[in-house]
Design an enzyme around this catalytic site. Structure first.
Site, short mmCIF file in Angstrom:
data_model
loop_
_atom_site.label_atom_id
_atom_site.label_comp_id
_atom_site.label_asym_id
_atom_site.label_seq_id
_atom_site.Cartn_x
_atom_site.Cartn_y
_atom_site.Cartn_z
N CYS A 179 -7.60 2.02 -2.87
CA CYS A 179 -8.68 1.47 -3.70
C CYS A 179 -9.21 0.15 -3.14
CB CYS A 179 -8.23 1.32 -5.15
SG CYS A 179 -6.67 0.54 -5.32
N ASN A 180 -8.45 -0.47 -2.24
CA ASN A 180 -8.90 -1.75 -1.69
C ASN A 180 -9.45 -1.66 -0.28
OD1 ASN A 180 -8.42 -3.36 -3.92
ND2 ASN A 180 -6.25 -3.55 -3.42
N SER A 200 -3.33 -7.56 1.23
CA SER A 200 -3.64 -6.91 -0.06
C SER A 200 -4.30 -7.88 -1.02
CB SER A 200 -2.35 -6.38 -0.70
OG SER A 200 -1.76 -5.45 0.15
N GLN A 238 2.82 -1.02 -3.08
CA GLN A 238 2.26 0.32 -2.89
C GLN A 238 1.70 0.56 -1.49
OE1 GLN A 238 1.52 -1.62 -5.46
NE2 GLN A 238 1.65 -0.50 -7.39
N ALA A 286 -2.98 -1.84 -29.50
CA ALA A 286 -3.33 -0.92 -28.41
C ALA A 286 -4.10 -1.64 -27.31
CB ALA A 286 -4.16 0.23 -28.97
N GLU A 315 -4.97 -3.46 -23.60
CA GLU A 315 -4.86 -2.97 -22.21
C GLU A 315 -3.58 -3.45 -21.54
OE1 GLU A 315 -8.08 -3.70 -19.49
OE2 GLU A 315 -9.47 -2.82 -20.94
#
Lengths: 424, 328
Positions: free
Chosen positions: A50-51, A111, A118, A193, A195
């Protein structure tokens, strides 16, 4: 041998652009197949996260490989985007810089969240995918194997990877894991609820948490979250009962006043028999009155507490950065030395073979003209010629080794090829 | 093997402890391996040392207070090595190795005289000594886990990040270990006390009013009370109280052992009394030739001179096969 990297990352391209250029694993496989058809002599590994989207390519000096422009065209063509729209977002690294870049990426020093774990798995997956699609060659194989080794070395010799920097990961890794030995038998209660709560739950699920109860003033939201995390939803009026049974509470409501006051907690406290209770109060304003943290067996962390640890970890990571960069530099240099040394190998071999060929021809001629020579005399002459060839070859080969060590043997290699008529 | 001294393995354990303490500054698998290696080498040396003493003992092997302390230290180092092998990242050595070193140091002040002669009561002596040994080891391990619990709980209460390289187990694990240490130490102390009572009934050598008897009863009562308290009162099963109980048990154990070393009991002589006794009991050459030496009865030293030993006792350090008969 040529090494090259063309791509974009969070440093050079916006999220929207990265999304347009990203490859799913299936698409990446397809792209590598197309690559092989178009550039059969060039090795390629495609890293898409994604990066970043980066193509690492390599080819032998004698063959033709794609340049920066051609790789950019390949990317644009695959995604059906106009080349002009992406060209400025792409950057290129070649030779030693490309190797250093890959090592830096694999060690998670490039990163968005420094040291996130990851990326190493993603680099490994990219390499394996390229292997499956047979686009890997000796150069990219060496380069990626070295990258994985470097990442492990950085991880072992610095604590960059052990410092968590997100609130949820700090809450779970630095605190929850030091309170509980296992999570599969723990009652997790989620209030609200938000995030942040969802992120914390993902980490808890990874740690093995299975007994999850969600509670919300709006039952629909509680049920939706329970469904998402395979838990159960409970009505709001059961909050006290659930607090008695809970081992771990994640609270993220949008309430403007604390929903659990000290007085309320003290009413249920005797029924808990001082059983440890970890409360992650991730709500702003706080859902639990801070004084509850002084109760026996209660470990209460607000978002500010966790953020303070994140900040501290970030500073410590930054302190470790020079040591990690030194490892990258050291390994890059070692890799390039090996590479250059291997590049000179075939030329050295050919040069030796050519001179030995001349030596053998001259010896045959001499022995034919002097047939009365005894065997010991012939051996002595043979040894003398051998020493002569070695002494003549020593200075140019020594110079070639020196140039290889300093990373620029190509000029000398070319000169040797031309001087001694060495053909590929 | 005869060249191995307590200094050999104490030094190995000392180096292992220094390497464990170096966790804070030196984070490397090499440091872990070195600490493990030094402790393991020390354990091997200690095993050889104890094995040699057992093999060359003239009476019941490993039956002196000196050897009891060394065996306790040996068991603690073995526990450390097991924990270290299972979880190398946990700093267990920082808490266990000092206790093991303290036991080796305490052995220096303990009597080297065997507390028993070979007899039919050997099995009871072995049970008695082993149970107290295991009880003491359980209390020591409980102390280490108790201190770890208090440190970990302090860190978590004060919201401090973990120290890099100095990991401690989770509170849940430590709480479980503390609970087990309390139960095992109470059971072992109970068995040790009961076997001591049986032994005394069989041999009738130690007065029931002896200080060791009352100290043993007191120490066991504490451990039993702690075990019952944690079993019957639910909040006492919870971490911090359990940790305090294990630390307090260790303090009681330390007091108990210090009192034993002072030697004001007929259970065993102190090192000084033991040396004095050994001096007095050393037979003269004339006595060796002439027959049995005279043993000072005031020390209740009941060994008998055996003529068969005379030839090898003739050199400078004649050592009688006699030993303390007063077992408890």
């Amino acid at each position: 041998m040529k090494l090259q990297m063309v791509g974009c990352s969070h440093h050079s391209a916006s999220l929207a652009m990265r999304e347009r250029l990203a490859f799913s694993p299936i698409q990446a496989g397809e792209a590598l197949d197309r690559w092989r058809l178009r550039y059969p002599a060039a090795e390629a590994v495609l890293l898409s996260t994604c990066n970043r989207v980066e193509i690492y390519t390599a080819w032998d000096t004698g063959t033709n490989g794609p340049d920066h422009q051609q790789v950019a065209e390949f990317l644009a063509e695959y995604h059906g985007i106009d080349l002009g729209a992406i060209f400025d977002d792409l950057f290129e690294q070649s030779g030693e810089a490309a190797v250093r870049h890959l090592f830096t990426v694999a060690a998670s020093l490039d990163s968005m969240v420094l040291g996130e774990p990851q990326i190493l798995a993603q680099v490994k997956e990219a390499y394996q995918l390229a292997q499956q699609h047979e686009s890997v060659g000796p150069l990219t194989h060496e380069m990626f194997q070295a990258a994985l080794r470097v990442a492990k070395r950085v991880s072992a010799e610095t604590s960059i990877h052990r410092r968590r920097v997100s609130v949820a990961s700090v809450a779970v890794a630095d605190f929850a894991r030091d309170i509980f030995d296992r999570f599969d038998d723990k009652q997790v209660l989620v209030i609200g609820a938000g995030e942040m709560g969802e992120e914390a739950l993902r980490y808890l699920r990874d740690e093995g948490a299975r007994q999850l109860t969600t509670i919300n003033r709006s039952p629909e939201k509680a049920e939706a979250m329970a469904e998402q995390f395979a838990g159960r939803a409970a009505p709001w009026d059961q909050l006290d009962e659930l607090l008695v049974a809970a081992d771990l509470v994640v609270s993220t409501t949008g309430a403007t006043e604390p929903i659990v006051t000290l007085e309320r907690f003290q009413r249920i406290e005797p029924r808990r028999y001082q059983r440890p209770l970890l409360i992650l109060d991730l709500a702003v304003p706080r859902d639990f009155e801070p004084a509850i943290g002084d109760c026996l067996g209660v470990y209460l962390y607000s978002i500010d507490d966790l953020e303070a640890v994140c900040q501290r970890n970030r500073r410590k990571r930054d302190d470790e950065l020079p040591a990690a960069i030194a490892i990258i530099e050291d390994e890059t240099q070692r890799f390039m030395d090996d590479l250059h040394h291997r590049a000179t190998g075939p030329i050295v071999e050919r040069l030796r073979a050519s001179w030995q060929n001349v030596r053998d021809q001259e010896l045959d001629r001499l022995f034919n003209k002097l047939p009365d020579l005894s065997q010991p005399e012939r051996d002595e002459i043979r040894r003398s010629f051998e020493r002569y060839v070695n002494k003549m070859l020593h200075p140019p080969l020594e110079q070639l080794r020196d140039d290889s060590r300093h990373g620029h043997p190509h000029g000398l290699l070319e000169a040797l090829k031309r001087l001694f008529h060495l053909r590929d | 093997m005869a060249g191995i001294t307590t200094l050999c393995f104490a030094a190995s354990y000392g180096v292992a402890l220094v390497l464990e303490l170096a966790r804070l500054g030196w984070r490397s698998p090499v440091r872990n391996a070195l600490a493990f290696g030094f402790a393991a080498a020390g354990l091997v040396a200690q095993s050889l040392y104890l094995g040699y003493r057992a093999a060359t003992a003239e009476s019941v092997p490993l039956a002196s207070a000196y050897e009891w302390y060394l065996l306790a230290a040996w068991a603690l180092v073995a526990v450390y090595l097991c924990l270290s092998a299972m979880q190398p990242s946990i700093a267990s050595g920082v808490f266990i190795l000092p206790v093991a070193l303290a036991l080796v140091a305490a052995a220096r002040y303990a009597s080297r005289q065997a507390v028993a002669e070979k007899s039919a009561a050997d099995v009871w002596i072995a049970i008695h000594a082993t149970c107290w040994l295991l009880g003491a080891v359980a209390v020591s391990v409980g102390f280490a886990t108790g201190v770890m619990y208090l440190l970990q709980a302090y860190r978590l209460k004060h919201k401090l990040p973990p120290l890099a390289g100095f990991r401690l187990p989770s509170l849940e694990w430590l709480e479980r270990a503390n609970g087990r240490a309390i139960v095992i130490s109470a059971l072992m102390a109970g068995a040790g006390l009961a076997s001591g009572v049986v032994l005394n009934l069989v041999k009738h050598k130690l007065p029931w009013s002896d200080a060791t008897v009352w100290r043993s009863v007191g120490f066991f009562s504490w451990l039993l009370a702690a075990a019952l308290f944690s079993a019957l009162y639910r909040p006492a099963r919870r971490g911090r109280k359990m940790a305090y109980l294990t630390v307090a048990s260790f303090v009681f154990l330390a007091i108990f052992l210090t009192a034993q070393l002072s030697g004001n009991s007929e259970h065993e002589p102190s090192a000084e009394v033991g040396r004095e006794m050994a001096q007095k009991s050393r037979p003269t050459v004339a006595a060796c030739i002439g027959g049995a030496p005279h043993w000072p009865t005031s020390l209740r030293f009941a060994g008998q001179w055996h003529p068969a030993l005379a030839p090898r006792l003739l050199p400078l350090t004649p050592r009688p096969s006699a030993s303390w008969e007063a077992v408890l």
